[in-house]
Design a protein around this motif. Structure first.
Motif, short mmCIF file in Angstrom:
data_model
loop_
_atom_site.label_atom_id
_atom_site.label_comp_id
_atom_site.label_asym_id
_atom_site.label_seq_id
_atom_site.Cartn_x
_atom_site.Cartn_y
_atom_site.Cartn_z
N LEU A 146 6.11 3.93 -2.82
CA LEU A 146 6.50 4.65 -4.03
C LEU A 146 8.02 4.79 -4.13
O LEU A 146 8.58 4.76 -5.23
CB LEU A 146 5.84 6.02 -4.08
CG LEU A 146 4.34 6.01 -4.37
CD1 LEU A 146 3.78 7.42 -4.27
CD2 LEU A 146 4.05 5.41 -5.72
N ALA A 147 8.68 4.95 -2.99
CA ALA A 147 10.14 5.04 -3.01
C ALA A 147 10.73 3.73 -3.50
O ALA A 147 11.71 3.72 -4.26
CB ALA A 147 10.68 5.37 -1.62
N GLY A 148 10.15 2.61 -3.10
CA GLY A 148 10.60 1.31 -3.57
C GLY A 148 10.31 1.08 -5.04
O GLY A 148 11.00 0.32 -5.70
N ALA A 149 9.29 1.77 -5.55
CA ALA A 149 8.92 1.62 -6.95
C ALA A 149 9.68 2.58 -7.86
O ALA A 149 9.53 2.53 -9.08
CB ALA A 149 7.41 1.84 -7.12
N GLY A 150 10.46 3.48 -7.28
CA GLY A 150 11.28 4.37 -8.09
C GLY A 150 10.73 5.77 -8.29
O GLY A 150 11.33 6.57 -8.99
N ALA A 151 9.61 6.11 -7.69
CA ALA A 151 9.04 7.45 -7.82
C ALA A 151 9.56 8.31 -6.67
O ALA A 151 8.85 8.63 -5.72
CB ALA A 151 7.51 7.38 -7.80
N ALA A 152 10.81 8.71 -6.78
CA ALA A 152 11.51 9.35 -5.66
C ALA A 152 10.93 10.72 -5.30
O ALA A 152 10.82 11.04 -4.12
CB ALA A 152 12.98 9.48 -5.98
N ALA A 153 10.58 11.52 -6.26
CA ALA A 153 10.10 12.88 -5.96
C ALA A 153 8.76 12.85 -5.24
O ALA A 153 8.58 13.53 -4.22
CB ALA A 153 9.99 13.69 -7.25
N VAL A 154 7.84 12.06 -5.73
CA VAL A 154 6.53 11.94 -5.09
C VAL A 154 6.68 11.29 -3.72
O VAL A 154 6.05 11.70 -2.74
CB VAL A 154 5.55 11.14 -5.98
CG1 VAL A 154 4.21 10.93 -5.28
CG2 VAL A 154 5.35 11.84 -7.31
N ALA A 155 7.53 10.28 -3.64
CA ALA A 155 7.75 9.58 -2.37
C ALA A 155 8.33 10.54 -1.34
O ALA A 155 7.90 10.54 -0.17
CB ALA A 155 8.69 8.40 -2.58
N ALA A 156 9.28 11.36 -1.72
CA ALA A 156 9.88 12.31 -0.79
C ALA A 156 8.85 13.31 -0.28
O ALA A 156 8.82 13.63 0.91
CB ALA A 156 11.03 13.06 -1.46
N PHE A 157 7.97 13.77 -1.16
CA PHE A 157 6.91 14.69 -0.77
C PHE A 157 5.96 14.03 0.23
O PHE A 157 5.61 14.62 1.26
CB PHE A 157 6.16 15.19 -2.00
CG PHE A 157 5.04 16.13 -1.69
CD1 PHE A 157 5.31 17.42 -1.23
CD2 PHE A 157 3.73 15.74 -1.84
CE1 PHE A 157 4.28 18.29 -0.93
CE2 PHE A 157 2.69 16.61 -1.54
CZ PHE A 157 2.97 17.88 -1.08
N LEU A 158 5.52 12.81 -0.06
CA LEU A 158 4.60 12.10 0.83
C LEU A 158 5.26 11.78 2.17
O LEU A 158 4.61 11.87 3.22
CB LEU A 158 4.08 10.83 0.17
CG LEU A 158 3.14 11.02 -1.01
CD1 LEU A 158 2.75 9.69 -1.61
CD2 LEU A 158 1.91 11.80 -0.59
N LEU A 159 6.52 11.42 2.14
CA LEU A 159 7.22 11.13 3.39
C LEU A 159 7.38 12.40 4.23
O LEU A 159 7.26 12.36 5.46
CB LEU A 159 8.57 10.49 3.10
CG LEU A 159 8.50 9.07 2.53
CD1 LEU A 159 9.88 8.61 2.08
CD2 LEU A 159 7.89 8.11 3.51
N MET A 160 7.60 13.53 3.57
CA MET A 160 7.69 14.79 4.30
C MET A 160 6.34 15.15 4.92
O MET A 160 6.27 15.57 6.09
CB MET A 160 8.14 15.91 3.34
CG MET A 160 8.52 17.18 4.03
SD MET A 160 9.33 18.36 2.93
CE MET A 160 8.19 18.46 1.57
N LEU A 161 5.26 14.96 4.19
CA LEU A 161 3.93 15.20 4.75
C LEU A 161 3.63 14.23 5.89
O LEU A 161 2.99 14.60 6.88
CB LEU A 161 2.86 15.06 3.67
CG LEU A 161 2.76 16.19 2.65
CD1 LEU A 161 1.68 15.88 1.62
CD2 LEU A 161 2.46 17.50 3.34
N GLY A 162 4.09 13.00 5.76
CA GLY A 162 3.91 12.01 6.82
C GLY A 162 4.63 12.42 8.09
O GLY A 162 4.12 12.24 9.20
N MET A 163 5.82 12.98 7.96
CA MET A 163 6.56 13.43 9.13
C MET A 163 5.88 14.64 9.78
O MET A 163 5.86 14.77 11.01
CB MET A 163 8.01 13.75 8.77
CG MET A 163 8.80 12.53 8.32
SD MET A 163 8.66 11.10 9.43
CE MET A 163 9.48 11.72 10.86
#
Length: 104
Positions: free
Chosen positions: A57-74
């Motif tokens: 999603l970060a590569g697709a430009g959805a930065a806010a959702v990507a940041a949330f998912l990456l934070m949950l992943g961490m």
């Protein structure tokens, strides 16, 4: 390509972890040494899925959702490390707590 493989391996670990939490797959719990293997696979699989989807999603430009998912992943990565050694009783299913009580 690495994002795809991380997601696939993560999904496999997540599936095994769900089976472990549900009590369908219990053989690992009866072996000495790997007492939290099934639960570790759940959190590691969840981490892989969240990080791969978040990266895609970060590569697709959805930065806010990507940041949330990456934070949950961490957070899931942290739970993976903690589950290697210990999990609090509220994160353990009833069947596992009963099995451990019967063994001690």
């Amino acid at each position: 390509m690495i994002i795809l493989w991380t997601g696939i391996v993560g999904a496999a670990g997540l599936l095994l972890g769900v089976l472990a939490y549900a009590g369908v797959w219990r053989g690992w719990a009866e072996r000495a040494g790997w007492t939290n293997l099934g639960f570790l696979l759940f959190y590691a699989g969840l981490c892989g899925v969240l990080l791969s989807v978040g990266s895609a999603l970060a590569g697709a430009g959805a930065a806010a959702v990507a940041a949330f998912l990456l934070m949950l992943g961490m957070l899931s990565a942290l739970l993976t490390i903690v589950s290697w050694f210990w999990l609090p009783s509220f994160l353990l299913p009833r069947w596992y707590r009963m099995l451990r009580a019967a063994q001690h």
